[in-house]
Design an enzyme around this catalytic site. Structure first.
Site, PDB file in Angstrom:
ATOM      1  N   ARG A 142      30.467   2.074  17.360  1.00 40.93           N
ATOM      2  CA  ARG A 142      30.145   3.196  16.472  1.00 40.93           C
ATOM      3  C   ARG A 142      28.631   3.240  16.295  1.00 40.93           C
ATOM      4  O   ARG A 142      28.031   2.252  15.887  1.00 40.93           O
ATOM      5  CB  ARG A 142      30.838   2.940  15.137  1.00 40.93           C
ATOM      6  CG  ARG A 142      30.944   4.141  14.252  1.00 40.93           C
ATOM      7  CD  ARG A 142      31.927   3.880  13.139  1.00 40.93           C
ATOM      8  NE  ARG A 142      31.296   3.337  11.964  1.00 40.93           N
ATOM      9  CZ  ARG A 142      31.474   3.815  10.735  1.00 40.93           C
ATOM     10  NH1 ARG A 142      32.273   4.836  10.542  1.00 40.93           N
ATOM     11  NH2 ARG A 142      30.894   3.280   9.698  1.00 40.93           N
TER      12      ARG A 142
ATOM     13  N   THR B  66      24.917   8.053  13.580  1.00 40.69           N
ATOM     14  CA  THR B  66      25.759   9.256  13.665  1.00 40.69           C
ATOM     15  C   THR B  66      27.238   8.949  13.415  1.00 40.69           C
ATOM     16  O   THR B  66      28.026   9.873  13.199  1.00 40.69           O
ATOM     17  CB  THR B  66      25.661   9.890  15.066  1.00 40.69           C
ATOM     18  OG1 THR B  66      26.152   8.920  16.022  1.00 40.69           O
ATOM     19  CG2 THR B  66      24.229  10.238  15.414  1.00 40.69           C
TER      20      THR B  66
ATOM     21  N   ASP C 181      32.281  -3.805   6.074  1.00 37.30           N
ATOM     22  CA  ASP C 181      32.435  -3.802   7.535  1.00 37.30           C
ATOM     23  C   ASP C 181      33.431  -4.891   7.918  1.00 37.30           C
ATOM     24  O   ASP C 181      33.153  -6.089   7.774  1.00 37.30           O
ATOM     25  CB  ASP C 181      31.078  -4.046   8.211  1.00 37.30           C
ATOM     26  CG  ASP C 181      31.191  -3.891   9.721  1.00 37.30           C
ATOM     27  OD1 ASP C 181      31.987  -4.613  10.348  1.00 37.30           O
ATOM     28  OD2 ASP C 181      30.494  -3.030  10.282  1.00 37.30           O
TER      29      ASP C 181
ATOM     30  N   ASP D 165      32.271  -7.533  10.543  1.00 34.08           N
ATOM     31  CA  ASP D 165      31.249  -8.448  10.003  1.00 34.08           C
ATOM     32  C   ASP D 165      31.882  -9.452   9.052  1.00 34.08           C
ATOM     33  O   ASP D 165      31.532 -10.631   9.064  1.00 34.08           O
ATOM     34  CB  ASP D 165      30.170  -7.652   9.261  1.00 34.08           C
ATOM     35  CG  ASP D 165      29.156  -7.026  10.207  1.00 34.08           C
ATOM     36  OD1 ASP D 165      29.144  -7.399  11.393  1.00 34.08           O
ATOM     37  OD2 ASP D 165      28.396  -6.157   9.752  1.00 34.08           O
TER      38      ASP D 165
HETATM   39  N1  URA Z   1      34.485   0.343   9.721  1.00 39.47           N
HETATM   40  C1  URA Z   1      34.469  -0.661   8.816  1.00 39.47           C
HETATM   41  O1  URA Z   1      34.486  -1.825   9.186  1.00 39.47           O
HETATM   42  N2  URA Z   1      34.440  -0.341   7.506  1.00 39.47           N
HETATM   43  C2  URA Z   1      34.426   0.932   7.064  1.00 39.47           C
HETATM   44  O2  URA Z   1      34.406   1.163   5.849  1.00 39.47           O
HETATM   45  C3  URA Z   1      34.440   1.961   8.018  1.00 39.47           C
HETATM   46  C4  URA Z   1      34.466   1.646   9.341  1.00 39.47           C
END
Ligand code: URA
Length: 197
Positions: free
Chosen positions: A92, A96, A188, A191
């Site tokens: 991702r 953007t 995330d 992470d």
């Molecule tokens: N990906 C993630 O890990 N967390 C989010 O809130 C959105 C996409």
């Protein structure tokens, strides 16, 4: 299910607990998503007598969307050990939020398989739709999307783009923020899973 979800949401949860909770909730969600799979009768011998039982009689393919989906894979394989596994790598763009594919390796013969796509965070739905497009091009017809937290926008986009895909999620959160993160969400997922925050 909800005790695991609250632990995943809690910013104070360390990666080792986060991983365990991800496995716990994924197992419960996978059980829900596979409840209607066809089964066949089998008979086994207990130490005392014959006992009738059932086992899954469908070809199941699990497809984690890298990298966060890997945190759900072991749980699904625990439930369906004979499942085949495909991988889709989507990255991702941090500005953007548009997903681009950097890897894909799928088993053959998806036409007759039940495909469980695992992607914990259904945010804008952009990467989910890109992965679902790929699965459809590869012939998949019965695809079920399992995620841990969803945003209304992501659910709406998947439903519009792939109306036959069933979505399994324990939570549809309030909204996306300006960075396309789910709010309240859990941050995330990748992470937090791997301690790369
Ligand atoms: N990906 C993630 O890990 N967390 C989010 O809130 C959105 C996409």
């Amino acid at each position: 299910m909800h005790d695991a979800l609250v632990a995943l949401r809690n910013a104070a949860t360390p990666p080792e607990v986060f991983r365990r909770m991800a496995v716990r909730i994924s197992l419960l969600l996978a059980a829900e998503a596979t409840r209607d799979l066809p089964s066949e009768a089998i008979t086994v011998k207990t130490p005392l007598a014959a006992a009738d039982g059932k086992r899954v009689a469908a070809d199941v393919v699990v497809v984690p969307v890298l990298r966060a989906g890997l945190g759900m894979l072991d749980a699904v394989l625990e439930l369906i050990p004979a499942a085949r596994v495909g991988h889709i790598g989507l990255q991702r763009d941090e500005i953007t939020a548009v997903a681009s594919q950097y890897y894909a390796k799928l088993p053959r013969g998806l036409e007759e398989s039940v495909v469980l796509m695992i992607d914990p965070m259904l945010a804008t739905g952009g990467s989910a739709v890109a992965a679902l497009d790929l699965l459809k091009r590869a012939g998949a017809r019965d695809v079920r999307l399992i995620c841990i937290v969803a945003a209304p926008e992501g659910v709406a986009l998947v439903e519009r783009s792939h109306p036959r895909v069933r979505i399994y999620t324990p939570a549809i959160d309030r909204e996306l923020n300006a960075h396309k993160f789910i709010v309240p969400g859990l941050g995330d997922f990748g992470d937090r899973l791997y301690g790369t925050v």
